[in-house]
Design an enzyme around this catalytic site. Sequence first.
Site, PDB file in Angstrom:
ATOM      1  CG  ASP A  67      -0.276   0.202   2.640  1.00  0.00           C
ATOM      2  OD1 ASP A  67       0.739  -0.210   2.786  1.00  0.00           O
ATOM      3  OD2 ASP A  67      -0.935   0.738   3.541  1.00  0.00           O
ATOM      4  CE1 TYR A  69       7.777   3.878   1.076  1.00  0.00           C
ATOM      5  CE2 TYR A  69       7.535   5.230  -0.876  1.00  0.00           C
ATOM      6  CZ  TYR A  69       8.257   4.382  -0.208  1.00  0.00           C
ATOM      7  OH  TYR A  69       9.278   3.538  -0.732  1.00  0.00           O
ATOM      8  CG  PHE A  80       8.953   0.229  -3.595  1.00  0.00           C
ATOM      9  CD1 PHE A  80       9.071  -0.280  -2.318  1.00  0.00           C
ATOM     10  CD2 PHE A  80       8.267  -0.783  -4.333  1.00  0.00           C
ATOM     11  CE1 PHE A  80       8.801  -1.513  -1.837  1.00  0.00           C
ATOM     12  CE2 PHE A  80       7.843  -1.958  -3.709  1.00  0.00           C
ATOM     13  CZ  PHE A  80       8.138  -2.387  -2.512  1.00  0.00           C
ATOM     14  CG  HIS A 188       9.141  -5.347   1.782  1.00  0.00           C
ATOM     15  ND1 HIS A 188       9.453  -4.306   2.205  1.00  0.00           N
ATOM     16  CD2 HIS A 188       7.987  -5.158   1.001  1.00  0.00           C
ATOM     17  CE1 HIS A 188       8.820  -3.486   1.685  1.00  0.00           C
ATOM     18  NE2 HIS A 188       7.621  -3.953   1.028  1.00  0.00           N
TER      19      HIS A 188
END
Length: 224
Positions: A67, A69, A80, A188
């Site tokens: 989702d 930031y 990202f 991740h």
Amino acid sequence: MSKIDLDKTWLEVLENEFSMDYMLQIKSKLKDLSKAGTVVCPHPKNIFRALNLTPLPEVKIVILGQDPYHGQGQANGLAFSVSSDIKPPPSLQNIFKELNSDLGIKVPGHGVLDGWAKKGVLLLNATLTVTLNSPNSHKDIGWQIFTDRIIEHLGSKEKIVFMLWGSYARSKKSLINLDKNLVLEAPHPSPLSAHRGFLGSKHFSKANAYFKKNNITEMDWSLS
């Protein structure tokens, strides 16, 4: 939020989604939050920005986030990525660290990934909105139905590289035709997990090796 905001090549595939009950519920939820004075990220004009910067026929690579930031000013519609005036968050710093280690590409002095998006990298979050300072707060409002449609559609195509980082992204593997596309999996890039295999995964060079093998122009991963 309006279907008019969506790139026409994506709209041809996704137009029916905008009349579905789940999407009407998303619209209603976001409208209610706005009326209540709740700050939703990213700005409404940027909700579909990933799709608008990377038209469907141009998608070569999919990098899937969970989702947006949730910090002030961070979310800009690309997974990202942040705007030029925002310091790159830790996960993005690790992405750049791996890029440098893998391909020797200099770490940019910013966190803007628009250049990748315009070269065919779809930077897609599974959930397209979030409440300010409340991570994962919109995970249950319906966005994943919409983004699963996108992943499924791309997964039915051929010779697309899917970079699935983290357990959540990896859970979408079932939506992809593995015989026709390349799926690269790793932990991740978050500081909590990057050392467990994201760093050293060499996904950037592996993607280019796949393209070269299939006579497809390799990705220019540089960010000026």
